[in-house]
Design a protein around this motif. Structure first.
Motif, PDB file in Angstrom:
ATOM      1  N   LEU A 164       0.821  -1.220   0.000  1.00  0.00           N
ATOM      2  CA  LEU A 164       0.000   0.000   0.000  1.00  0.00           C
ATOM      3  C   LEU A 164       0.852   1.267   0.000  1.00  0.00           C
ATOM      4  N   ARG A 165       2.114   1.142  -0.374  1.00  0.00           N
ATOM      5  CA  ARG A 165       3.005   2.310  -0.414  1.00  0.00           C
ATOM      6  C   ARG A 165       2.822   3.010  -1.755  1.00  0.00           C
ATOM      7  N   PRO A 166       2.189   4.195  -1.765  1.00  0.00           N
ATOM      8  CA  PRO A 166       1.891   4.864  -3.037  1.00  0.00           C
ATOM      9  C   PRO A 166       3.119   5.113  -3.910  1.00  0.00           C
ATOM     10  N   GLU A 167       4.276   5.304  -3.303  1.00  0.00           N
ATOM     11  CA  GLU A 167       5.501   5.589  -4.072  1.00  0.00           C
ATOM     12  C   GLU A 167       6.182   4.328  -4.596  1.00  0.00           C
ATOM     13  N   SER A 168       5.689   3.178  -4.225  1.00  0.00           N
ATOM     14  CA  SER A 168       6.326   1.924  -4.587  1.00  0.00           C
ATOM     15  C   SER A 168       5.981   1.493  -6.014  1.00  0.00           C
ATOM     16  N   ALA A 172       1.198 -14.190  -2.167  1.00  0.00           N
ATOM     17  CA  ALA A 172       0.536 -15.171  -1.310  1.00  0.00           C
ATOM     18  C   ALA A 172       1.546 -16.262  -0.986  1.00  0.00           C
ATOM     19  N   VAL A 173       1.553 -16.692   0.255  1.00  0.00           N
ATOM     20  CA  VAL A 173       2.473 -17.757   0.676  1.00  0.00           C
ATOM     21  C   VAL A 173       1.752 -18.650   1.677  1.00  0.00           C
ATOM     22  N   GLU A 174       1.967 -19.958   1.540  1.00  0.00           N
ATOM     23  CA  GLU A 174       1.390 -20.881   2.511  1.00  0.00           C
ATOM     24  C   GLU A 174       2.333 -20.987   3.700  1.00  0.00           C
ATOM     25  N   LEU A 175       1.763 -20.775   4.875  1.00  0.00           N
ATOM     26  CA  LEU A 175       2.482 -20.952   6.130  1.00  0.00           C
ATOM     27  C   LEU A 175       1.810 -22.104   6.857  1.00  0.00           C
ATOM     28  N   SER A 176       2.603 -23.012   7.390  1.00  0.00           N
ATOM     29  CA  SER A 176       2.000 -24.165   8.055  1.00  0.00           C
ATOM     30  C   SER A 176       2.894 -24.668   9.180  1.00  0.00           C
ATOM     31  N   GLU A 177       2.296 -25.502  10.018  1.00  0.00           N
ATOM     32  CA  GLU A 177       3.083 -26.151  11.055  1.00  0.00           C
ATOM     33  C   GLU A 177       4.123 -27.072  10.422  1.00  0.00           C
ATOM     34  N   ASP A 178       3.855 -27.530   9.207  1.00  0.00           N
ATOM     35  CA  ASP A 178       4.777 -28.442   8.524  1.00  0.00           C
ATOM     36  C   ASP A 178       6.004 -27.713   7.975  1.00  0.00           C
ATOM     37  N   ASN A 179       5.794 -26.579   7.288  1.00  0.00           N
ATOM     38  CA  ASN A 179       6.945 -25.893   6.691  1.00  0.00           C
ATOM     39  C   ASN A 179       7.617 -24.913   7.658  1.00  0.00           C
ATOM     40  N   GLN A 180       6.958 -24.581   8.759  1.00  0.00           N
ATOM     41  CA  GLN A 180       7.511 -23.716   9.816  1.00  0.00           C
ATOM     42  C   GLN A 180       8.031 -22.393   9.293  1.00  0.00           C
ATOM     43  N   ARG A 181       7.486 -21.967   8.182  1.00  0.00           N
ATOM     44  CA  ARG A 181       7.888 -20.741   7.511  1.00  0.00           C
ATOM     45  C   ARG A 181       7.166 -19.552   8.154  1.00  0.00           C
ATOM     46  N   SER A 182       7.753 -18.385   8.054  1.00  0.00           N
ATOM     47  CA  SER A 182       7.079 -17.164   8.487  1.00  0.00           C
ATOM     48  C   SER A 182       7.208 -16.113   7.392  1.00  0.00           C
ATOM     49  N   ILE A 183       6.433 -15.055   7.535  1.00  0.00           N
ATOM     50  CA  ILE A 183       6.505 -13.949   6.586  1.00  0.00           C
ATOM     51  C   ILE A 183       6.668 -12.660   7.371  1.00  0.00           C
ATOM     52  N   TYR A 184       7.578 -11.821   6.879  1.00  0.00           N
ATOM     53  CA  TYR A 184       7.762 -10.492   7.453  1.00  0.00           C
ATOM     54  C   TYR A 184       6.977  -9.514   6.589  1.00  0.00           C
ATOM     55  N   VAL A 185       6.032  -8.816   7.217  1.00  0.00           N
ATOM     56  CA  VAL A 185       5.165  -7.862   6.539  1.00  0.00           C
ATOM     57  C   VAL A 185       5.612  -6.459   6.943  1.00  0.00           C
ATOM     58  N   PRO A 186       6.115  -5.655   5.997  1.00  0.00           N
ATOM     59  CA  PRO A 186       6.557  -4.304   6.349  1.00  0.00           C
ATOM     60  C   PRO A 186       5.380  -3.385   6.704  1.00  0.00           C
ATOM     61  N   GLU A 187       5.713  -2.252   7.281  1.00  0.00           N
ATOM     62  CA  GLU A 187       4.721  -1.211   7.516  1.00  0.00           C
ATOM     63  C   GLU A 187       4.129  -0.778   6.168  1.00  0.00           C
ATOM     64  N   ARG A 188       2.889  -0.314   6.221  1.00  0.00           N
ATOM     65  CA  ARG A 188       2.163   0.185   5.043  1.00  0.00           C
ATOM     66  C   ARG A 188       1.835  -0.936   4.047  1.00  0.00           C
ATOM     67  N   PHE A 189       1.601  -2.133   4.578  1.00  0.00           N
ATOM     68  CA  PHE A 189       1.107  -3.264   3.802  1.00  0.00           C
ATOM     69  C   PHE A 189      -0.194  -3.734   4.442  1.00  0.00           C
ATOM     70  N   ALA A 190      -1.133  -4.188   3.624  1.00  0.00           N
ATOM     71  CA  ALA A 190      -2.319  -4.862   4.145  1.00  0.00           C
ATOM     72  C   ALA A 190      -1.969  -6.330   4.311  1.00  0.00           C
ATOM     73  N   HIS A 191      -2.570  -6.954   5.315  1.00  0.00           N
ATOM     74  CA  HIS A 191      -2.287  -8.350   5.622  1.00  0.00           C
ATOM     75  C   HIS A 191      -3.572  -9.096   5.925  1.00  0.00           C
ATOM     76  N   GLY A 192      -3.666 -10.313   5.392  1.00  0.00           N
ATOM     77  CA  GLY A 192      -4.798 -11.170   5.709  1.00  0.00           C
ATOM     78  C   GLY A 192      -4.449 -12.615   5.406  1.00  0.00           C
ATOM     79  N   TYR A 193      -5.282 -13.513   5.909  1.00  0.00           N
ATOM     80  CA  TYR A 193      -5.032 -14.922   5.621  1.00  0.00           C
ATOM     81  C   TYR A 193      -6.315 -15.723   5.733  1.00  0.00           C
ATOM     82  N   GLN A 194      -6.264 -16.924   5.128  1.00  0.00           N
ATOM     83  CA  GLN A 194      -7.367 -17.869   5.214  1.00  0.00           C
ATOM     84  C   GLN A 194      -6.846 -19.179   5.796  1.00  0.00           C
ATOM     85  N   ALA A 195      -7.571 -19.705   6.792  1.00  0.00           N
ATOM     86  CA  ALA A 195      -7.209 -20.994   7.384  1.00  0.00           C
ATOM     87  C   ALA A 195      -7.495 -22.111   6.384  1.00  0.00           C
TER      88      ALA A 195
END
Length: 187
Positions: free
Chosen positions: A88-92, A100-123
């Motif tokens: 959501l950074r207008p200058e970007s 979109a990225v799948e995060l799970s107990e299996d892959n133990q991956r995480s995502i770093y979301v910077p400021e000025r980003f919208a974030h959501g997920y579906q189980a």
């Protein structure tokens, strides 16, 4: 930790760098020095947990406006989610693009979301739990959101929406809020 920058500058997928032995493994999930070396916000103001009883539950698309913009480090500790972030950074050059990225107990991956980003997920599974650390305190007067089904965003959710908060269904379409969004998200 293994940092992989996405096409959205400043947003990273973070994989654990596992040290394995007969007991199992050990890995660092957060390190201020490693975050700082990648230019990421290293302060954790709050740590949050969300439990989703049913697969198909959707949370988002949430953000906070500056000066209370929040970075997030999101991990799925039980079950699985499809996590989506929108720039959501207008200058970007990637304004309004998403990943979109799948995060799970299996892959133990995480995502770093910077400021000025919208974030959501579906189980993607029943009894899914997420943990996220945020770099700013929750500030009700600075919160905002986008519709998960806004046609301009073209977000692809893998499952029918089984549960969503009333608040998340009431966010306005981007066409109705974009001038204000750009003004408030400008640096």
């Amino acid at each position: 930790m293994i940092f992989t920058e996405t096409k959205l500058k400043g947003a990273y997928i973070i994989d654990l760098e596992r040290r394995e032995d007969a007991r199992g493994f050990f890995a660092r999930a957060f390190c201020q020095k490693e975050f700082e070396a990648h230019g990421l916000t290293r302060i954790i103001a709050q740590a949050n947990v969300a439990f989703n009883a049913k697969k198909g539950t959707l949370r988002g698309m949430h953000f906070q406006f500056p000066p209370a913009g929040e970075s997030k480090l999101v991990r799925c500790t039980r079950g699985a989610i499809l996590d989506i972030i929108v720039d959501l950074r207008p200058e970007s050059p990637t304004y309004l693009e998403h990943i979109a990225v799948e995060l799970s107990e299996d892959n133990q991956r995480s995502i770093y979301v910077p400021e000025r980003f919208a974030h959501g997920y579906q189980a993607l599974r029943d009894s899914t739990e997420t943990s996220y650390q945020v770099g700013e305190f929750y500030t009700p007067g600075c919160e905002g959101g986008l519709r998960h089904d806004d046609p301009r965003l073209k977000l692809q959710w893998p499952l029918p929406v089984a549960s969503i908060s009333e608040k998340d269904t009431l966010w306005k379409l981007l066409d109705d809020i974009e001038p204000e969004l750009k003004r408030k998200m400008s640096v």
